[in-house]
Design a protein around this motif. Sequence first.
Motif, mmCIF file in Angstrom:
data_model
loop_
_atom_site.group_PDB
_atom_site.id
_atom_site.type_symbol
_atom_site.label_atom_id
_atom_site.label_comp_id
_atom_site.label_asym_id
_atom_site.label_seq_id
_atom_site.Cartn_x
_atom_site.Cartn_y
_atom_site.Cartn_z
ATOM 1 N N VAL A 102 11.446 46.770 21.823
ATOM 2 C CA VAL A 102 10.900 45.788 22.763
ATOM 3 C C VAL A 102 9.892 46.435 23.683
ATOM 4 O O VAL A 102 8.819 45.889 23.965
ATOM 5 C CB VAL A 102 12.036 45.131 23.574
ATOM 6 C CG1 VAL A 102 11.468 44.252 24.685
ATOM 7 C CG2 VAL A 102 12.926 44.310 22.660
ATOM 8 N N GLY A 103 10.208 47.642 24.172
ATOM 9 C CA GLY A 103 9.285 48.333 25.068
ATOM 10 C C GLY A 103 7.970 48.646 24.395
ATOM 11 O O GLY A 103 6.896 48.500 24.978
ATOM 12 N N ALA A 104 8.001 49.070 23.144
ATOM 13 C CA ALA A 104 6.776 49.394 22.432
ATOM 14 C C ALA A 104 5.938 48.161 22.155
ATOM 15 O O ALA A 104 4.713 48.187 22.233
ATOM 16 C CB ALA A 104 7.121 50.106 21.119
ATOM 17 N N VAL A 105 6.600 47.053 21.836
ATOM 18 C CA VAL A 105 5.867 45.827 21.513
ATOM 19 C C VAL A 105 5.188 45.242 22.740
ATOM 20 O O VAL A 105 4.055 44.758 22.668
ATOM 21 C CB VAL A 105 6.829 44.795 20.877
ATOM 22 C CG1 VAL A 105 6.157 43.438 20.759
ATOM 23 C CG2 VAL A 105 7.286 45.276 19.502
ATOM 24 N N THR A 106 5.878 45.282 23.887
ATOM 25 C CA THR A 106 5.346 44.626 25.086
ATOM 26 C C THR A 106 4.463 45.537 25.927
ATOM 27 O O THR A 106 3.814 45.066 26.856
ATOM 28 C CB THR A 106 6.499 44.120 25.973
ATOM 29 O OG1 THR A 106 7.322 45.228 26.357
ATOM 30 C CG2 THR A 106 7.330 43.091 25.227
ATOM 31 N N ALA A 107 4.421 46.834 25.631
ATOM 32 C CA ALA A 107 3.607 47.747 26.428
ATOM 33 C C ALA A 107 2.123 47.493 26.182
ATOM 34 O O ALA A 107 1.703 47.085 25.103
ATOM 35 C CB ALA A 107 3.955 49.192 26.084
ATOM 36 N N GLU A 108 1.336 47.758 27.215
ATOM 37 C CA GLU A 108 -0.105 47.638 27.087
ATOM 38 C C GLU A 108 -0.704 48.985 26.713
ATOM 39 O O GLU A 108 -0.210 50.039 27.126
ATOM 40 C CB GLU A 108 -0.713 47.171 28.416
ATOM 41 C CG GLU A 108 -0.323 45.772 28.818
ATOM 42 C CD GLU A 108 -0.911 45.411 30.174
ATOM 43 O OE1 GLU A 108 -0.465 45.987 31.175
ATOM 44 O OE2 GLU A 108 -1.815 44.564 30.205
ATOM 45 N N SER A 109 -1.774 48.954 25.973
ATOM 46 C CA SER A 109 -2.484 50.184 25.654
ATOM 47 C C SER A 109 -3.304 50.611 26.859
ATOM 48 O O SER A 109 -3.543 49.832 27.789
ATOM 49 C CB SER A 109 -3.399 49.967 24.452
ATOM 50 O OG SER A 109 -4.455 49.078 24.791
ATOM 51 N N ALA A 110 -3.765 51.863 26.849
ATOM 52 C CA ALA A 110 -4.589 52.352 27.949
ATOM 53 C C ALA A 110 -5.872 51.532 28.053
ATOM 54 O O ALA A 110 -6.352 51.249 29.155
ATOM 55 C CB ALA A 110 -4.905 53.826 27.733
ATOM 56 N N ALA A 111 -6.431 51.134 26.909
ATOM 57 C CA ALA A 111 -7.665 50.341 26.922
ATOM 58 C C ALA A 111 -7.439 48.972 27.555
ATOM 59 O O ALA A 111 -8.278 48.467 28.310
ATOM 60 C CB ALA A 111 -8.195 50.180 25.497
ATOM 61 N N GLU A 112 -6.281 48.354 27.268
ATOM 62 C CA GLU A 112 -5.959 47.051 27.856
ATOM 63 C C GLU A 112 -5.793 47.159 29.357
ATOM 64 O O GLU A 112 -6.266 46.296 30.122
ATOM 65 C CB GLU A 112 -4.683 46.491 27.212
ATOM 66 C CG GLU A 112 -4.861 46.049 25.775
ATOM 67 C CD GLU A 112 -3.534 45.747 25.093
ATOM 68 O OE1 GLU A 112 -3.521 44.914 24.169
ATOM 69 O OE2 GLU A 112 -2.506 46.330 25.482
ATOM 70 N N MET A 113 -5.157 48.220 29.801
ATOM 71 C CA MET A 113 -4.970 48.405 31.231
ATOM 72 C C MET A 113 -6.295 48.662 31.928
ATOM 73 O O MET A 113 -6.547 48.147 33.027
ATOM 74 C CB MET A 113 -3.998 49.559 31.484
ATOM 75 C CG MET A 113 -2.579 49.279 31.014
ATOM 76 S SD MET A 113 -1.468 50.687 31.240
ATOM 77 C CE MET A 113 -1.421 50.782 33.029
ATOM 78 N N GLN A 114 -7.170 49.442 31.309
ATOM 79 C CA GLN A 114 -8.479 49.711 31.898
ATOM 80 C C GLN A 114 -9.322 48.443 31.978
ATOM 81 O O GLN A 114 -10.039 48.221 32.967
ATOM 82 C CB GLN A 114 -9.202 50.787 31.082
ATOM 83 C CG GLN A 114 -8.591 52.170 31.227
ATOM 84 C CD GLN A 114 -9.172 53.181 30.250
ATOM 85 O OE1 GLN A 114 -10.069 52.868 29.466
ATOM 86 N NE2 GLN A 114 -8.665 54.394 30.291
ATOM 87 N N ALA A 115 -9.239 47.604 30.941
ATOM 88 C CA ALA A 115 -9.986 46.344 30.948
ATOM 89 C C ALA A 115 -9.479 45.426 32.060
ATOM 90 O O ALA A 115 -10.261 44.772 32.759
ATOM 91 C CB ALA A 115 -9.875 45.656 29.591
ATOM 92 N N LYS A 116 -8.173 45.365 32.246
ATOM 93 C CA LYS A 116 -7.585 44.555 33.313
ATOM 94 C C LYS A 116 -8.024 45.084 34.672
ATOM 95 O O LYS A 116 -8.391 44.314 35.576
ATOM 96 C CB LYS A 116 -6.067 44.566 33.190
ATOM 97 C CG LYS A 116 -5.347 43.683 34.208
ATOM 98 C CD LYS A 116 -3.827 43.842 34.118
ATOM 99 C CE LYS A 116 -3.274 43.297 32.820
ATOM 100 N NZ LYS A 116 -1.773 43.351 32.791
ATOM 101 N N GLN A 117 -7.981 46.398 34.823
ATOM 102 C CA GLN A 117 -8.379 47.011 36.088
ATOM 103 C C GLN A 117 -9.847 46.732 36.403
ATOM 104 O O GLN A 117 -10.194 46.400 37.549
ATOM 105 C CB GLN A 117 -8.131 48.517 36.025
ATOM 106 C CG GLN A 117 -8.430 49.266 37.328
ATOM 107 C CD GLN A 117 -8.186 50.756 37.183
ATOM 108 O OE1 GLN A 117 -8.505 51.352 36.153
ATOM 109 N NE2 GLN A 117 -7.605 51.364 38.202
#
Length: 241
Positions: A102-117
């Motif tokens: 579950v943790g692996a499926v729901t985690a965001e990638s570094a690229a997704e987090m950077q895009a959100k930021q």
Amino acid sequence: MKIWLRTLLLLVALATGCAGPQAPRGVDAGAIDFQARNGPVEVFVDGPGSKARGARSGAAAGAGVGVLLGGMLCLAAGPLAVLCAGPALGVAAVSTATGAVVGAVTAESAAEMQAKQAFLADVLASQPFAEQLAARLREDARGDAAAAPAAAWQAEVRLVELATVGSGQDRPFRLRLVGRLELRAASGGEPLLFKDYEVLARASRRIEDWRSDNGASLRATLGESVDALAAQMLADFKAAH
């Protein structure tokens, strides 16, 4: 400052009853010259930064749940508790594995987090929110007075941090906005009050919803948070006056 460290400091403050610096007694908010100070705002996106880290976080959480369930199973066994050790360990193992998935499926990638930021930072910079904070303070501090009294104090206000609360891929999250107030006598000198205030927005949306209509809901929520910061700051002075 890292999200986990800010959270720890906040929890410690709450646990010890510390509400932070208090406004000086006798200061009339209506006689404060509130001015905006523009500066860099730190934008943080919480949550695991990789699938592997998400798996580790999920596994740890799953293990905790598994141990709890296993313990309950053994308590229910009573005199036969020794015999339940094997099944209890099995429950913990299954729970750990499930948590990792579950943790692996729901985690965001570094690229997704950077895009959100980057999106949050761009919207925050698209409007003069610090000026809105100062204007709201001046308006509310004056109230129904026909004319503002001569300024006896000056206060610089600015926004210092915007952070997400809630993490995971395609999950709703909230926003926490932190504003800072620095009060001095009108003649200058050392600060009489240096304090951070924070507001947790009520709205919780997925990143796609925050991005919709060119970020309109995000700007509206930030505006509401700025007004709430102003209310917190003025409440300090009213309590001390």
